[in-house]
Scaffold this active site. Structure first.
Site, PDB file in Angstrom:
ATOM      1  N   SER A 164       0.392  -0.993   0.183  1.00  0.00           N
ATOM      2  CA  SER A 164      -0.211   0.000  -0.139  1.00  0.00           C
ATOM      3  C   SER A 164       0.994   1.208   0.176  1.00  0.00           C
ATOM      4  CB  SER A 164      -0.601   0.099   1.605  1.00  0.00           C
ATOM      5  OG  SER A 164      -0.516   0.524   2.515  1.00  0.00           O
ATOM      6  N   LYS A 165       0.646   2.703  -0.469  1.00  0.00           N
ATOM      7  CA  LYS A 165       0.765   3.756  -0.715  1.00  0.00           C
ATOM      8  C   LYS A 165       1.314   4.063   0.887  1.00  0.00           C
ATOM      9  CE  LYS A 165      -2.917   5.125  -2.840  1.00  0.00           C
ATOM     10  NZ  LYS A 165      -3.844   6.383  -3.336  1.00  0.00           N
ATOM     11  N   ARG A 166       0.823   3.912   2.207  1.00  0.00           N
ATOM     12  CA  ARG A 166       1.273   4.399   3.230  1.00  0.00           C
ATOM     13  C   ARG A 166       2.783   3.690   3.654  1.00  0.00           C
ATOM     14  NH1 ARG A 166      -2.608   2.560   6.471  1.00  0.00           N
ATOM     15  NH2 ARG A 166      -3.593   1.590   4.548  1.00  0.00           N
TER      16      ARG A 166
END
Ligand code: GLU
Length: 480
Positions: free
Chosen positions: A256-258
């Site tokens: 994920s982007k995070r």
């Protein structure tokens, strides 16, 4: 696998243009589709799945296609766009209404929310309760549904999933997979805006585009029984299915982007090489029969097989990718690296200079983006910090004296080559009674402003005698 060989292999990647760029997970899926098509002398197709009009991101499609090209995953066909095929899906949805495999649903969003809440309260999976299916089947159905639609009532078309039995299929990676029909939702096929959902469009297109192998991420595994029901309802032959493991962050959560940059464009901007990205992705979830870690795409095309694909989610580790990128940089010859850097840095540095420094850089960088910081002193005069210039155990008077000797001695050097610059450097060390590291670090800082550069004597040769002396003199003047 023998069966696969006899048919014309056609694979596809079907990205939705709903993100900033091409997702690294999609690049992984595209890569396997590409490799499998090439291995079987088949065709690799790109289809843009843009039916969810609310999630479209402007420019996304162009960026996805550019990035695929940059990765070298150039499609043989496409891009096809689902938004341009809207009428086609409607025709197939109506065909399903006619043969009883689908039904109109007039439920309002409010009713659907109530149903969902109720199901959740009862601890059941939130599924449609089949209200409109019952009306359709009831002899008391007051109005023909298509007329209600024409009268302006909003409707969707839903898949009529049998209440009993199982839907099974064989997955090339997972083997036999079965789902109980009673747990399959009466999926919406055609939305009230007239656009198909993913499920209808994907089946219609995979069939019409003669896709032989549907190779996609595991997150679509639970959608596959709905697709199988559709293939059966249309009496279409099934393609082969393969659901690839989903890439994970080092902490095992879904990529994920995070936690990790997920857009391929990020890696491109950072100076990762497409060959290294492809190679790294290939090592995730698939093991080379000879356990090789570094191998070109052509080798993957030769050796790939589904039975060597892992079912569990491989870790996408940027540190390992970076290591591999460094290996690819070292494998390039100087010309190739100079060319890469020249275009990567937008022609900011002279190509000849890049060629001269490329062998020096090769040992020091893992990404192209690291080059500029190491070589910018070749094209611009450095800012020299005196605290860094003067060695810790020396004072400014000592530094002035030794730097002056350095200048005088190098001024007298006629053969400005790495070897003679090095020899003379050693002599100055002896004369000055400084430690080599003290002297050479002072020279390094004076000419570059940095404590880390490509090797010093090579750098001095490249910089040239006049410019080197000039920078040493400037540093000297700055010491009060
Ligand atoms: N449009 C889907 C996606 O964005 C494609 C899924 C499939 O390959 O069937 O990944």
């Amino acid at each position: 696998m023998l069966e696969c060989k006899r048919i014309m292999v056609r694979t596809r990647i079907a990205p939705s243009p709903t993100g900033q760029d091409f997702h690294i997970g999609n690049a992984y899926t595209a890569l396997i589709n590409y490799i499998f098509a090439k291995q079987n002398k088949g065709r690799f197709i790109v289809r843009i799945e843009d039916t969810d009009r609310t999630r479209l991101v402007e420019g996304s499609e162009t960026r996805i296609l550019n990035t695929m090209n940059w990765l070298g995953l150039t499609p043989d066909e496409g891009p096809y766009r689902q938004s341009e095929r809207k009428e086609l899906y409607k025709k197939y949805a109506l065909e399903l209404i006619n043969n009883g495999h689908a039904y109109y649903c007039f439920c309002t969003p409010q009713r659907l929310t109530e149903v969902r809440n109720q199901m959740q309260k009862q601890g059941k999976p939130p599924m449609y309760d089949g209200f409109c299916k019952k009306i359709k089947n009831s002899p008391r159905a007051s109005l023909d549904e298509s007329r209600r639609g024409e009268a302006g009532q909003k409707y969707v078309i839903r898949l009529n999933v049998p209440d009993e039995g199982e839907t099974n299929f064989n997955d090339l990676i997972r083997g036999k997979v079965s789902f109980q029909n009673k747990l399959i939702d009466d999926q919406i096929l055609l939305k009230s805006d007239g656009f198909p959902t993913y499920h209808l469009a994907v089946v219609v297109d995979d069939y019409l585009m003669k896709i032989s192998h549907v190779i996609r991420a595991e997150e679509w595994l639970s959608s596959t029984p709905k697709h199988i029901l559709l293939y059966n309802a249309f009496k279409w032959p099934l393609p082969f299915f393969a659901h690839l493991p989903i890439l994970r962050n080092p902490d095992k959560s879904k990529l994920s982007k995070r936690k990790n940059p997920v857009w391929v464009s990020y890696y491109r901007e950072q100076g990762y090489l497409p060959e290294a990205i492809n190679n790294y992705l290939m090592t995730l979830g698939w093991t080379h029969p000879k356990q090789l870690t570094i191998f070109p795409l052509s080798e993957a095309i030769l050796e790939f097989s589904f039975d060597r694909v892992n079912k569990s989610g491989p870790i996408f580790d940027v540190v390992k990718l970076t290591w591999m990128n460094g290996e690819y940089i070292r494998m390039m010859n100087n010309e190739e690296l100079a060319d890469k850097l020249y275009s990567y840095m937008n022609k900011k540095f002279d190509r000849k200079l890049l060629l001269l420094v490329s062998s020096l850089l090769k040992q020091r960088i893992k990404k192209l983006s690291e080059a500029e910081g190491l070589i910018d002193f070749f094209i611009k005069k450095p800012d020299v910090d005196l605290k860094v210039l003067i060695p810790k155990k020396r004072d400014s008077q000592q530094a002035k004296k030794v730097l002056n000797e350095v200048i005088q001695d190098y001024m007298g050097l006629n053969n400005w080559s790495t070897a003679s610059i090095h020899d003379l450097g050693n002599k100055i060390v002896e004369k000055s009674r400084w430690k080599p590291v003290e002297l050479f670090q002072m020279i390094r800082v004076a000419i570059s402003g940095k404590t880390v550069t490509p090797p010093l004597f090579e750098s001095m040769e490249i910089l040239g005698k006049e410019e080197t002396i000039n920078r040493l003199e400037t540093a000297l003047r700055n010491i009060s």
